[in-house]
Design an enzyme around this catalytic site. Sequence first.
Site, PDB file in Angstrom:
ATOM      1  CB  CYS A  87      -5.221  -6.777  -7.630  1.00  0.00           C
ATOM      2  SG  CYS A  87      -4.378  -7.868  -6.997  1.00  0.00           S
ATOM      3  CD1 TRP A 100       0.747  -9.647  -3.122  1.00  0.00           C
ATOM      4  CD2 TRP A 100       0.314  -7.368  -2.640  1.00  0.00           C
ATOM      5  NE1 TRP A 100       1.535  -9.917  -1.995  1.00  0.00           N
ATOM      6  CE2 TRP A 100       1.229  -8.684  -1.508  1.00  0.00           C
ATOM      7  CE3 TRP A 100       0.828  -6.384  -2.688  1.00  0.00           C
ATOM      8  CZ2 TRP A 100       2.395  -8.172  -0.198  1.00  0.00           C
ATOM      9  CZ3 TRP A 100       1.975  -5.929  -0.610  1.00  0.00           C
ATOM     10  CH2 TRP A 100       2.569  -6.871  -0.469  1.00  0.00           C
TER      11      TRP A 100
END
Length: 605
Positions: free
Chosen positions: A2, A74
């Site tokens: 992320c 993600w």
Amino acid sequence: MCGIIGIVGTQPVADRLVESLKRLEYRGYDSAGIAAQVDGVLERRRAPGKLKELEKVLAGHPLEATTGIGHTRWATHGAPTEANAHPHIAGRVAVVHNGIIENFAELKAELIAAGRVFSSQTDTEVVAHLLDSELATGLSPLDAFKATLDRLSGAFALCVLISGEDEVILAARNGPPLAVGHGDGEMFIGSDGLALGPFTNKITYLEDGDYVLATHDGARIFDATGQEVARAVKTVPASAVLMEKGNYRHFMEKEIHDQPEGCQRTIAAYVDTLTDQTTVQGVDFNAIDRIQIVACGTSWIAGMIGRYLIEQLADLPVDVEIASEFRYRSPALRPNALAIAMSQSGETADTLAAFRHCIEAGMKSAAIVNATESTIAREADVVWPIHCGPEIGVASTKAFTAQVSVMIALAIAAAKARGRIDEAEEKRLVHVLLEAPRLIAEAIGLEDALKEIAAEIAKAKDVLYLGRGPMSALALEGALKLKEISYIHAEGYAAGELKHGPIALVDEATPVIILAPYDSWFEKSASNMSEVMARGGQVVFITDPEGAKHAPAGAKVVVTAPASDPLISALVMSAPIQLLAYHVAVVKGADVDQPRNLAKSVTVE
């Protein structure tokens, strides 16, 4: 994984957050969002998909503020939906998060029992509720944040807004990287220097355990004990932002330290953290009767570790071949086998040629690569990316552990598909795999001890590495790393082979590094240790706490890595051998990132 950005600014923040998030797209993501304080009230805009979807939302519903946080997600806990996208808001708190909160289920149950209502499937929302509940007790934002951090287990980077604190951002790092950017009356928080590049070239890299209170006036940084500390401010040339080393001396060192986050990213792609089940797709493991892995160098060694696990768990035969030799021995190939090519670059010439040889024989094909647009990936039936991000150092580190992470997920998936394990055992094994990033981070914490050992190893002309089971493959990797970057001759052996020749090399001038976690092979490894010491050998024994208790007396050094399940022991034990090789090379003054005669991608035979 992320991407995180936070801005305490003097200008409208929404477009700046999105601009920074675009620079983090390389990390991979499936949803995005931003949050800001508008007249003291937290507001957010989120969207699944790419950043253009978030921009559409913002075009219809602008966010007018000067302080905010942003995130590219993600998916780990929960599907990539708007409800699961970050930022998450609970009461006075908005939070974005990179990592995995390992004890989120326990904390969530506690918070629900206290009357808290959750709106997502994520582990991150637990952080928002927990911090809001601490604020409700009357604690200051900084104290409430510290109390929250103390209750979290796992690897995480956090960035937080609190309503009523209009010009404040709180942030923390425990594993995944996080940096502070210093501007003119503005402060920035980002996942890396690339995220901060549009705003400043003056960057402070946080250390593990650090947490931060950022305002217009600057950043107060505290360590894990709560003591305020000073961290260096570095000036990063704009042209170097994409590939800069942060606080690290070499890219290899940085990439070793990147491994907890890198493995977390990899693992998240192949397991569902909500159900503790694998999500490997593309191959029916019941339709094949053999796996053929072709690879070179470190990738070949990762394949050998995978062979141990796949055969043990799934009862599926696996052959692992050095790609440069494979075609020339006229291997017996059958179409009911799966060919797997392993290559960080996806362009390794020998591996590509061997892979094509398998495809021509009618075999189903799969690629385990970092570069998903590479030749090997394009020619494969199935692509299993390793998701470790750019690796600059020639000697592979984080790509190796990412490859091993994929192999572990494949082993679990194959075992479940073939009926060798039930759902309960699948959940247990996946849970073990999810522990790997944290344990790798703990193993990296042995660096100071390994530096001391490196000073002695650097004096040697020859070094032996020994191990059993998966550790025999890791012994090869340890020797390869030492050879590559320090130019010391080193050999790795299955420890059982010691008496079949290598023991003749043992003397007082040859360090012998034995890799022996406390597993089913431990007693035999300990016997090999005794054999070495009886001949004057200087043993560096790398084990775990239980192994340290049972190790024969006499080792020159015992290095105690974190205890781990045999499923992930190769991942956890990788960091010590990488750090040892790295620091030996530094002592010797070698060119760590670009060792002589080597290239990152070998594109000729």
